[in-house]
Design an enzyme around this catalytic site. Structure first.
Site, PDB file in Angstrom:
ATOM      1  N   TYR A   1      15.112  30.546   9.755  1.00  0.00           N
ATOM      2  CA  TYR A   1      13.219  30.900  10.382  1.00  0.00           C
ATOM      3  C   TYR A   1      13.934  31.415  12.147  1.00  0.00           C
ATOM      4  O   TYR A   1      13.618  30.313  12.081  1.00  0.00           O
ATOM      5  CB  TYR A   1      11.875  30.863   9.812  1.00  0.00           C
ATOM      6  CG  TYR A   1      12.481  30.725   8.370  1.00  0.00           C
ATOM      7  CD1 TYR A   1      11.867  32.140   7.794  1.00  0.00           C
ATOM      8  CD2 TYR A   1      12.032  29.623   7.579  1.00  0.00           C
ATOM      9  CE1 TYR A   1      11.454  32.170   6.506  1.00  0.00           C
ATOM     10  CE2 TYR A   1      11.700  30.180   6.253  1.00  0.00           C
ATOM     11  CZ  TYR A   1      11.078  31.051   5.921  1.00  0.00           C
ATOM     12  OH  TYR A   1      10.818  31.346   4.617  1.00  0.00           O
TER      13      TYR A   1
ATOM     14  N   LYS B   1       0.889  -1.489   0.242  1.00  0.00           N
ATOM     15  CA  LYS B   1       0.103  -0.499   0.311  1.00  0.00           C
ATOM     16  C   LYS B   1       1.557   1.083   0.215  1.00  0.00           C
ATOM     17  O   LYS B   1       2.240   1.306  -0.064  1.00  0.00           O
ATOM     18  CB  LYS B   1      -0.951  -0.187   1.044  1.00  0.00           C
ATOM     19  CG  LYS B   1      -0.626   0.055   2.875  1.00  0.00           C
ATOM     20  CD  LYS B   1      -0.699  -0.457   3.735  1.00  0.00           C
ATOM     21  CE  LYS B   1      -0.377  -0.351   4.320  1.00  0.00           C
ATOM     22  NZ  LYS B   1      -0.912  -0.781   6.388  1.00  0.00           N
TER      23      LYS B   1
HETATM   24  C1  LIG Z   1      -0.273  -1.405   6.786  1.00  0.00           C
HETATM   25  C2  LIG Z   1      -0.793  -3.040   7.207  1.00  0.00           C
HETATM   26  C3  LIG Z   1       0.362  -3.913   7.365  1.00  0.00           C
HETATM   27  C4  LIG Z   1       1.379  -3.969   6.958  1.00  0.00           C
HETATM   28  O1  LIG Z   1       2.248  -3.967   8.557  1.00  0.00           O
HETATM   29  P1  LIG Z   1       3.808  -3.874   8.637  1.00  0.00           P
HETATM   30  O2  LIG Z   1       3.362  -3.316  10.398  1.00  0.00           O
HETATM   31  O3  LIG Z   1       3.699  -2.394   7.805  1.00  0.00           O
HETATM   32  O4  LIG Z   1       4.391  -4.773   7.766  1.00  0.00           O
HETATM   33  C5  LIG Z   1      -0.481  -5.368   7.860  1.00  0.00           C
HETATM   34  N1  LIG Z   1      -1.957  -5.543   7.364  1.00  0.00           N
HETATM   35  C6  LIG Z   1      -2.617  -4.420   7.596  1.00  0.00           C
HETATM   36  C7  LIG Z   1      -4.413  -4.251   7.320  1.00  0.00           C
HETATM   37  C8  LIG Z   1      -2.464  -3.491   8.018  1.00  0.00           C
HETATM   38  O5  LIG Z   1      -3.027  -2.488   7.460  1.00  0.00           O
END
Ligand SMILES: *Cc1c(COP(=O)(O)O)cnc(C)c1O
Length: 391
Positions: free
Chosen positions: A271, A52
């Site tokens: 800044y 993702k």
């Molecule tokens: C993002 C996510 C993962 C992966 O998690 P990591 O901590 O990056 O390994 C797995 N399952 C779901 C439902 C997620 O949202």
């Protein structure tokens, strides 16, 4: 050793990378190694790959393909659009869409053979209705066991499992849940969620189950079920708090030095003039700022919101760690390079923001955040190159 991946673009990609203000190298060998490592740690369970957010900022096309070639055949994306892109690089993989399905998105799912993760009563009702027109099509069921984000309530899921009146076309291929505190092995929440999920998994007998993301894989075999869902560890960052990171770094972010300036003791920097130099100093101004995802809370000083840590981040150049000086600005960051021997830092050189020398989690800690956010923030304006380095 740097081995260039085969150039696939027609225009001269190298030139853009060589002169980019901010550039990201993604090591696809390290990525594949990390995935295989997590697959081994998943024991008897199959490992999927979570890609993702554009593969945690590393590019879903190339990262997805590398993971597919490493052997991943189950993928999780956040959105149907990500799934459609990934489909081109993972032809026969099963692609789960975590955001689930919405009215209007049906064709996107069917055309790209994407599996919706159904995670609320509304989605479930909509999905059942869709199936009555479409026929048999796989889905996954997300059950909430205590995270209180997405998922059917455990009780509702158990009812659904025993509901003999549900349509035959409703054919979940996976039941899943997500741990809230997997990164903290001492948390009692892990076992509570495990026990709830065991009940759900047993109720959906014959359907595969999945509970563990990266951190959950380290909690041990009980947490593995049939399919694991590693994300962050595959991208080389820390999964479990306080545990040494065993993964290979995957991403290296570097910003170009625009100029080096000499400033007398007593001068202030950036800044707000929040840093007052107590010695004659050399400063390297580099072309990355918070608009590039180099978070302002990484600033060396003057960011009242950051309370957990008082120091800012460091960069790395010419064999030296160099601290961020004063506030990070929208497009530019200032590093104090006084301790690097003169002449070693010149305009056009690159400062590593994170990578092999500055671990992404250390940079993240300096900002009061986590590696996940660092990786997915550096997304807007960088040039990216894929490399393969054998260990
Ligand atoms: C993002 C996510 C993962 C992966 O998690 P990591 O901590 O990056 O390994 C797995 N399952 C779901 C439902 C997620 O949202």
């Amino acid at each position: 050793m740097w081995i260039m991946s085969e150039p696939t673009e027609l225009y001269d990609e190298e030139d853009a990378f060589e002169s980019a203000g901010l550039r990201l190298s993604v090591d696809l060998s390290a990525l594949a190694d990390n995935w295989r490592d997590m697959a081994r740690r998943s024991g008897r369970a199959r490992a999927s790959a979570v890609v993702k957010a554009d593969a945690y900022g590393m590019g879903i096309e190339d990262a997805g393909e590398a993971l597919y070639l490493a052997g991943a055949r189950d993928f999780f994306v956040a959105t149907a659009d990500e799934g459609a892109t990934l489909r081109l690089f993972a032809p026969d993989a099963r692609i789960f869409v975590l955001a689930g399905i919405w009215p209007g998105l049906e064709r996107r799912f069917f055309d790209n053979d994407l599996v919706p993760v159904v995670s609320s009563e509304e989605q479930l009702a909509f999905w059942m209705g869709t199936l009555s027109n479409y026929g048999d099509y796989p889905c996954a069921l997300h059950v909430d066991t205590g995270f209180n984000r997405l998922g059917l309530d455990t009780a509702d899921a158990l009812l659904l499992a025993s509901d003999v009146s549900r349509p035959a076309s409703f054919s979940p291929v996976l039941v899943m849940s997500h741990l809230a505190c997997g990164d903290d092995p001492s948390s009692a929440m892990n076992r509570q969620q495990l026990e709830s999920f065991q009940e759900v998994s047993a109720a959906f007998e014959g359907i595969e189950s999945s509970l563990a993301a990266s951190a959950g894989i380290f909690l041990g075999p009980e947490y593995h079920f049939d399919l694991t869902r590693p994300g962050i560890a595959v991208y080389g960052a820390e999964a479990v708090k306080g545990m040494p990171n065993l993964m290979r770094p995957v991403a290296t972010a570097e910003a170009r030095v625009v100029q080096v300036r000499t400033v007398r003791a007593g001068g202030t920097v950036s800044y707000g003039g929040t840093l007052c130099l107590d010695r004659d100093s050399r400063l390297a101004i580099v072309s990355a700022g918070y608009a590039d995802g180099y978070l302002r809370s990484l600033s060396g000083a003057g960011v009242p919101l950051r309370q957990a840590v008082t120091e800012g981040a460091c960069g790395f150049i010419a064999g030296h760690k160099v601290p961020v000086a004063g506030r990070i600005t929208m497009d530019l960051t200032i590093f104090d390079v006084t301790d690097v021997p003169e002449g070693l830092v010149r305009a056009g050189d690159y400062v590593e923001l994170f990578g092999n020398n500055i671990l992404v989690d250390d940079a993240a800690r300096a900002a009061g955040t986590i590696g996940y956010e660092m990786l997915t923030s550096v997304g807007l304006r960088h040039e990216r190159r894929y490399v393969e380095t054998e260990e």
